[in-house]
Design a protein around this motif. Structure first.
Motif, PDB file in Angstrom:
ATOM      1  N   GLY A 115       0.789  -1.229   0.000  1.00  0.00           N
ATOM      2  CA  GLY A 115       0.000   0.000   0.000  1.00  0.00           C
ATOM      3  C   GLY A 115       0.817   1.273   0.000  1.00  0.00           C
ATOM      4  N   VAL A 116       2.147   1.159  -0.061  1.00  0.00           N
ATOM      5  CA  VAL A 116       3.020   2.329  -0.158  1.00  0.00           C
ATOM      6  C   VAL A 116       3.679   2.277  -1.527  1.00  0.00           C
ATOM      7  CG1 VAL A 116       5.056   3.504   0.777  1.00  0.00           C
ATOM      8  CG2 VAL A 116       3.397   2.442   2.320  1.00  0.00           C
ATOM      9  N   PHE A 117       3.597   3.386  -2.262  1.00  0.00           N
ATOM     10  CA  PHE A 117       4.066   3.428  -3.637  1.00  0.00           C
ATOM     11  C   PHE A 117       5.127   4.501  -3.814  1.00  0.00           C
ATOM     12  CE2 PHE A 117      -0.020   1.447  -3.736  1.00  0.00           C
ATOM     13  CZ  PHE A 117       0.172   0.395  -4.610  1.00  0.00           C
ATOM     14  N   ILE A 118       6.251   4.105  -4.390  1.00  0.00           N
ATOM     15  CA  ILE A 118       7.320   5.050  -4.706  1.00  0.00           C
ATOM     16  C   ILE A 118       6.932   5.740  -6.006  1.00  0.00           C
ATOM     17  CG2 ILE A 118       9.761   5.300  -5.285  1.00  0.00           C
ATOM     18  CD1 ILE A 118      10.206   2.717  -3.581  1.00  0.00           C
ATOM     19  N   GLU A 119       6.767   7.031  -5.941  1.00  0.00           N
ATOM     20  CA  GLU A 119       6.294   7.798  -7.092  1.00  0.00           C
ATOM     21  C   GLU A 119       7.438   8.432  -7.874  1.00  0.00           C
ATOM     22  OE1 GLU A 119       3.687   9.294  -9.777  1.00  0.00           O
ATOM     23  OE2 GLU A 119       3.139   7.962  -8.142  1.00  0.00           O
ATOM     24  N   THR A 120       8.493   8.876  -7.201  1.00  0.00           N
ATOM     25  CA  THR A 120       9.558   9.622  -7.873  1.00  0.00           C
ATOM     26  C   THR A 120      10.911   9.292  -7.270  1.00  0.00           C
ATOM     27  OG1 THR A 120       8.034  11.460  -8.239  1.00  0.00           O
ATOM     28  CG2 THR A 120      10.370  11.954  -8.424  1.00  0.00           C
ATOM     29  N   ILE A 121      11.912   9.153  -8.141  1.00  0.00           N
ATOM     30  CA  ILE A 121      13.314   9.082  -7.737  1.00  0.00           C
ATOM     31  C   ILE A 121      14.039  10.069  -8.631  1.00  0.00           C
ATOM     32  CG2 ILE A 121      15.394   7.666  -7.547  1.00  0.00           C
ATOM     33  CD1 ILE A 121      13.574   5.223  -7.289  1.00  0.00           C
ATOM     34  N   ARG A 133      10.343  10.179  -3.445  1.00  0.00           N
ATOM     35  CA  ARG A 133       9.020  10.576  -2.959  1.00  0.00           C
ATOM     36  C   ARG A 133       8.084   9.377  -3.057  1.00  0.00           C
ATOM     37  NH1 ARG A 133       8.276  15.689  -5.079  1.00  0.00           N
ATOM     38  NH2 ARG A 133       9.264  16.403  -3.191  1.00  0.00           N
ATOM     39  N   LEU A 134       7.325   9.136  -1.984  1.00  0.00           N
ATOM     40  CA  LEU A 134       6.402   8.005  -1.929  1.00  0.00           C
ATOM     41  C   LEU A 134       5.139   8.411  -1.197  1.00  0.00           C
ATOM     42  CD1 LEU A 134       6.850   6.842   1.225  1.00  0.00           C
ATOM     43  CD2 LEU A 134       8.947   6.069   0.172  1.00  0.00           C
ATOM     44  N   SER A 156      17.137  11.152   5.364  1.00  0.00           N
ATOM     45  CA  SER A 156      16.324  12.100   6.118  1.00  0.00           C
ATOM     46  C   SER A 156      14.976  12.264   5.445  1.00  0.00           C
ATOM     47  CB  SER A 156      17.008  13.474   6.190  1.00  0.00           C
ATOM     48  OG  SER A 156      18.264  13.382   6.803  1.00  0.00           O
ATOM     49  N   ILE A 157      13.965  12.569   6.266  1.00  0.00           N
ATOM     50  CA  ILE A 157      12.651  12.942   5.749  1.00  0.00           C
ATOM     51  C   ILE A 157      12.647  14.448   5.559  1.00  0.00           C
ATOM     52  CG2 ILE A 157      10.181  13.070   6.262  1.00  0.00           C
ATOM     53  CD1 ILE A 157      10.448  10.458   7.804  1.00  0.00           C
ATOM     54  N   LEU A 158      12.111  14.892   4.411  1.00  0.00           N
ATOM     55  CA  LEU A 158      12.032  16.310   4.092  1.00  0.00           C
ATOM     56  C   LEU A 158      10.569  16.754   4.078  1.00  0.00           C
ATOM     57  CD1 LEU A 158      14.431  16.419   0.993  1.00  0.00           C
ATOM     58  CD2 LEU A 158      15.018  16.764   3.400  1.00  0.00           C
ATOM     59  N   ASP A 159      10.364  18.064   4.246  1.00  0.00           N
ATOM     60  CA  ASP A 159       9.036  18.605   3.981  1.00  0.00           C
ATOM     61  C   ASP A 159       8.927  18.870   2.482  1.00  0.00           C
ATOM     62  OD1 ASP A 159      10.379  21.022   3.480  1.00  0.00           O
ATOM     63  OD2 ASP A 159       9.769  21.939   5.379  1.00  0.00           O
ATOM     64  N   LEU A 160       7.802  19.393   2.024  1.00  0.00           N
ATOM     65  CA  LEU A 160       7.613  19.583   0.588  1.00  0.00           C
ATOM     66  C   LEU A 160       8.509  20.679   0.016  1.00  0.00           C
ATOM     67  CD1 LEU A 160       3.781  19.016   0.201  1.00  0.00           C
ATOM     68  CD2 LEU A 160       5.652  17.491  -0.423  1.00  0.00           C
ATOM     69  N   ILE A 185       2.151  11.840   1.996  1.00  0.00           N
ATOM     70  CA  ILE A 185       3.244  11.902   1.025  1.00  0.00           C
ATOM     71  C   ILE A 185       4.520  12.131   1.817  1.00  0.00           C
ATOM     72  CG2 ILE A 185       4.233  13.189  -0.901  1.00  0.00           C
ATOM     73  CD1 ILE A 185       1.322  14.127  -1.525  1.00  0.00           C
ATOM     74  N   ILE A 186       5.534  11.301   1.580  1.00  0.00           N
ATOM     75  CA  ILE A 186       6.824  11.419   2.268  1.00  0.00           C
ATOM     76  C   ILE A 186       7.908  11.693   1.210  1.00  0.00           C
ATOM     77  CG2 ILE A 186       8.608  10.165   3.556  1.00  0.00           C
ATOM     78  CD1 ILE A 186       6.385  10.564   5.412  1.00  0.00           C
ATOM     79  N   THR A 187       8.765  12.662   1.516  1.00  0.00           N
ATOM     80  CA  THR A 187       9.923  12.940   0.669  1.00  0.00           C
ATOM     81  C   THR A 187      11.176  12.627   1.472  1.00  0.00           C
ATOM     82  OG1 THR A 187       8.715  14.717  -0.447  1.00  0.00           O
ATOM     83  CG2 THR A 187      11.102  14.697  -0.700  1.00  0.00           C
ATOM     84  N   LEU A 188      12.059  11.813   0.887  1.00  0.00           N
ATOM     85  CA  LEU A 188      13.307  11.423   1.527  1.00  0.00           C
ATOM     86  C   LEU A 188      14.482  11.983   0.737  1.00  0.00           C
ATOM     87  CD1 LEU A 188      12.520   7.630   2.002  1.00  0.00           C
ATOM     88  CD2 LEU A 188      12.342   9.407   3.751  1.00  0.00           C
ATOM     89  N   ILE A 189      15.598  12.240   1.441  1.00  0.00           N
ATOM     90  CA  ILE A 189      16.853  12.551   0.773  1.00  0.00           C
ATOM     91  C   ILE A 189      17.880  11.541   1.253  1.00  0.00           C
ATOM     92  CG2 ILE A 189      17.615  14.283   2.457  1.00  0.00           C
ATOM     93  CD1 ILE A 189      18.672  15.823  -0.142  1.00  0.00           C
TER      94      ILE A 189
END
Length: 191
Positions: A115-121, A133-134, A156-160, A185-189
């Motif tokens: 149920g968690v989908f990676i949308e962007t790398i 981003r997932l 790290s988790i980032l904000d938008l 929506i979670i954004t990681l670096i």
């Protein structure tokens, strides 16, 4: 809300009508107009607008859609995964002869959480780190586990706006875990 529900709604990649044990979905390659009324669901394939393309009426449109009956409700089905298969087809690339062998399989990252989908790398704008981003699609709070083929040194988790919100602990140099909320929506670096 009743008036808004009478008309077409915006959606991405799919629309689904489900009960607990059965459902039916329409998947598509980028048509974002859907409708649902009584026992019917629909997709708008062609619009006759002139903006932003004032020559739209002189082009033969092309589109792909797929009808997908499935067991279970939406969250226990494969509708979202199949919509990604339709929208991101396998692409073969020819390369010049190189020394060595390619591995049988390769994946930059694998999400082990249903149920968690990676949308962007993508590459970060200012350095050689990677942005990932997932999102959570099943309206569930859960722990996400990501496994990476290559070693990672920082996560790290980032904000938008891509400011660091939380530094994550790296597990065995190849994995991270973090919490995700319903539809978040979670954004990681990553480095």
């Amino acid at each position: 809300s009743f008036d808004a529900a009478c008309f077409e709604s915006v959606g991405h990649k799919w629309i689904d009508a489900s009960e607990n044990n059965y459902g039916f979905a329409i998947l598509n390659d980028g048509k974002y107009g859907f409708g649902a009324e009584d026992n019917e669901i629909s997709i708008s394939l062609i619009k006759c607008a002139s903006f932003p393309n004032d020559k739209a009426n002189k082009v033969v449109p092309t589109f792909t859609y797929s009808l997908l009956p499935h067991d279970n409700d939406l969250t226990r089905s494969n509708v979202i995964k199949q919509s990604y298969v339709l929208n991101r087809p396998l692409v073969g690339v020819s390369i010049n002869n190189k020394e060595g062998k390619l591995p049988e399989t390769y994946s930059y990252v694998e999400c082990l959480t249903d149920g968690v989908f990676i949308e962007t790398i993508k590459e970060a704008f200012d350095d050689e780190r990677t942005i990932l981003r997932l999102y959570e699609a099943n309206n569930e709070t859960k722990i996400v586990r990501l496994n990476f083929t290559n070693e990672i040194n920082e996560a790290s988790i980032l904000d938008l706006l891509e400011n660091v919100v939380e530094n994550l602990t790296i597990i065995d140099k190849h994995s991270i875990e973090f919490n995700i909320k319903p539809f978040e929506i979670i954004t990681l670096i990553l480095k």
